[in-house]
Design a protein around this motif. Structure first.
Motif, PDB file in Angstrom:
ATOM      1  N   PRO A   1       0.717  -1.158   0.038  1.00 40.16           N
ATOM      2  CA  PRO A   1       0.105  -0.184   0.127  1.00 40.16           C
ATOM      3  C   PRO A   1       0.770   1.169   0.124  1.00 40.16           C
ATOM      4  CG  PRO A   1      -1.191  -1.609   1.455  1.00 40.16           C
ATOM      5  CD  PRO A   1       0.159  -2.154   1.090  1.00 40.16           C
ATOM      6  N   GLU A   2       1.954   1.328   0.228  1.00 44.71           N
ATOM      7  CA  GLU A   2       2.906   2.543   0.223  1.00 44.71           C
ATOM      8  C   GLU A   2       3.874   2.304  -0.741  1.00 44.71           C
ATOM      9  OE1 GLU A   2       4.512   3.645   4.069  1.00 44.71           O
ATOM     10  OE2 GLU A   2       2.458   3.629   4.889  1.00 44.71           O
ATOM     11  N   GLY A   3       3.981   1.585  -1.869  1.00 47.58           N
ATOM     12  CA  GLY A   3       4.323   1.404  -3.168  1.00 47.58           C
ATOM     13  C   GLY A   3       5.845   0.775  -2.850  1.00 47.58           C
ATOM     14  N   ASN A   4       6.156   0.050  -1.733  1.00 50.19           N
ATOM     15  CA  ASN A   4       7.006  -0.870  -1.601  1.00 50.19           C
ATOM     16  C   ASN A   4       6.881  -1.912  -2.678  1.00 50.19           C
ATOM     17  OD1 ASN A   4       8.702   0.526   0.633  1.00 50.19           O
ATOM     18  ND2 ASN A   4       6.917   0.026   1.501  1.00 50.19           N
ATOM     19  N   ARG A   5       8.143  -2.335  -3.538  1.00 49.69           N
ATOM     20  CA  ARG A   5       7.836  -3.118  -4.454  1.00 49.69           C
ATOM     21  C   ARG A   5       8.331  -4.420  -3.989  1.00 49.69           C
ATOM     22  NH1 ARG A   5       6.278   1.085  -6.823  1.00 49.69           N
ATOM     23  NH2 ARG A   5       6.357   1.139  -9.031  1.00 49.69           N
ATOM     24  N   TRP A   6       7.612  -5.588  -4.264  1.00 48.75           N
ATOM     25  CA  TRP A   6       8.034  -7.035  -3.973  1.00 48.75           C
ATOM     26  C   TRP A   6       7.802  -7.689  -5.329  1.00 48.75           C
ATOM     27  CZ3 TRP A   6       8.852  -9.349   0.386  1.00 48.75           C
ATOM     28  CH2 TRP A   6       8.782  -8.715   1.631  1.00 48.75           C
ATOM     29  N   GLU A   7       8.787  -8.653  -5.605  1.00 47.22           N
ATOM     30  CA  GLU A   7       8.960  -9.351  -6.622  1.00 47.22           C
ATOM     31  C   GLU A   7       8.473 -11.017  -6.104  1.00 47.22           C
ATOM     32  OE1 GLU A   7      12.035 -11.203 -10.225  1.00 47.22           O
ATOM     33  OE2 GLU A   7      12.961 -10.571  -8.238  1.00 47.22           O
ATOM     34  N   ILE A   8       7.610 -11.483  -6.599  1.00 45.79           N
ATOM     35  CA  ILE A   8       7.056 -12.730  -5.955  1.00 45.79           C
ATOM     36  C   ILE A   8       7.886 -13.726  -7.344  1.00 45.79           C
ATOM     37  CG2 ILE A   8       5.457 -14.519  -6.014  1.00 45.79           C
ATOM     38  CD1 ILE A   8       3.636 -11.841  -5.362  1.00 45.79           C
ATOM     39  N   THR A   9       8.780 -14.669  -6.864  1.00 46.31           N
ATOM     40  CA  THR A   9       9.516 -15.243  -7.958  1.00 46.31           C
ATOM     41  C   THR A   9       9.906 -16.871  -7.572  1.00 46.31           C
ATOM     42  OG1 THR A   9      11.959 -14.962  -9.076  1.00 46.31           O
ATOM     43  CG2 THR A   9      12.032 -14.725  -6.522  1.00 46.31           C
ATOM     44  N   TRP A  10      10.357 -17.467  -8.684  1.00 49.68           N
ATOM     45  CA  TRP A  10      10.804 -18.907  -8.500  1.00 49.68           C
ATOM     46  C   TRP A  10      11.811 -19.100  -9.541  1.00 49.68           C
ATOM     47  CZ3 TRP A  10      10.737 -22.098 -12.840  1.00 49.68           C
ATOM     48  CH2 TRP A  10      11.093 -23.475 -12.511  1.00 49.68           C
ATOM     49  N   GLY A  11      12.925 -19.676  -9.009  1.00 48.99           N
ATOM     50  CA  GLY A  11      14.010 -20.139  -9.619  1.00 48.99           C
ATOM     51  C   GLY A  11      14.223 -21.619  -9.609  1.00 48.99           C
ATOM     52  N   PRO A  12      14.489 -22.357 -10.736  1.00 47.87           N
ATOM     53  CA  PRO A  12      14.731 -23.690 -10.952  1.00 47.87           C
ATOM     54  C   PRO A  12      15.768 -24.216 -10.089  1.00 47.87           C
ATOM     55  CG  PRO A  12      15.405 -22.526 -12.903  1.00 47.87           C
ATOM     56  CD  PRO A  12      14.778 -21.512 -12.018  1.00 47.87           C
TER      57      PRO A  12
END
Length: 145
Positions: A120-131
């Motif tokens: 809600p405050e603009g902090n960026r999150w990456e939701i990621t998967w690496g093999p």
């Protein structure tokens, strides 16, 4: 061993609205520390503490004499999931909890898959998967590639 150990223990986000930011992270289902309140709180995430601290107080401590920052600072946080398909499910769940969609789930040229949301405050999150990612029993990242 070096004088400064090679570890990341705490990530602190300066909160402009503690009540709303706390609500968002609790809505993700993340357990808040029992001592959490509107003056400081934290969420223990696989061995790293995500701390929320009022922006004015954090600025006074970490950047004395500076103006309160605005906008995106060019930093992303990441949550690595166990499977390629979990990226899509986690992205949808975060948006349902109040995240702003930034970039939908995409297969990346390096072989993984990721999506981006903003809290809600603009902090960026990456939701990621690496093999090649592996985790310990707490969910802490052991290997990436």
């Amino acid at each position: 061993m070096t004088v400064l150990p090679a570890r990341l223990s705490i990530v602190t986000l300066g909160a402009r609205d503690m009540v709303n930011l706390r609500r968002f992270y609790r809505a993700l289902g993340w357990p808040e520390l029992p001592a959490g309140d509107d003056t400081w709180t934290g969420f223990l995430l696989g061995g790293v503490l995500l701390a929320l601290f009022p922006m004015g107080d954090l600025t006074a401590e970490a950047a004395p004499g500076s103006a309160t920052p605005t906008g995106w600072a060019g930093v992303t946080l990441a949550c690595t999931v166990d499977t390629r398909d979990e990226v899509d499910r986690a992205y949808s769940a975060a948006v349902s909890a109040g995240a702003t969609p930034v970039a939908g789930a995409t297969d990346r040229p390096w072989g993984g898959r990721s999506a981006f949301i903003a809290d809600p405050e603009g902090n960026r999150w990456e939701i990621t998967w690496g093999p090649e990612a592996t985790f310990d029993e707490r969910g802490a990242l052991l290997t990436w590639g």
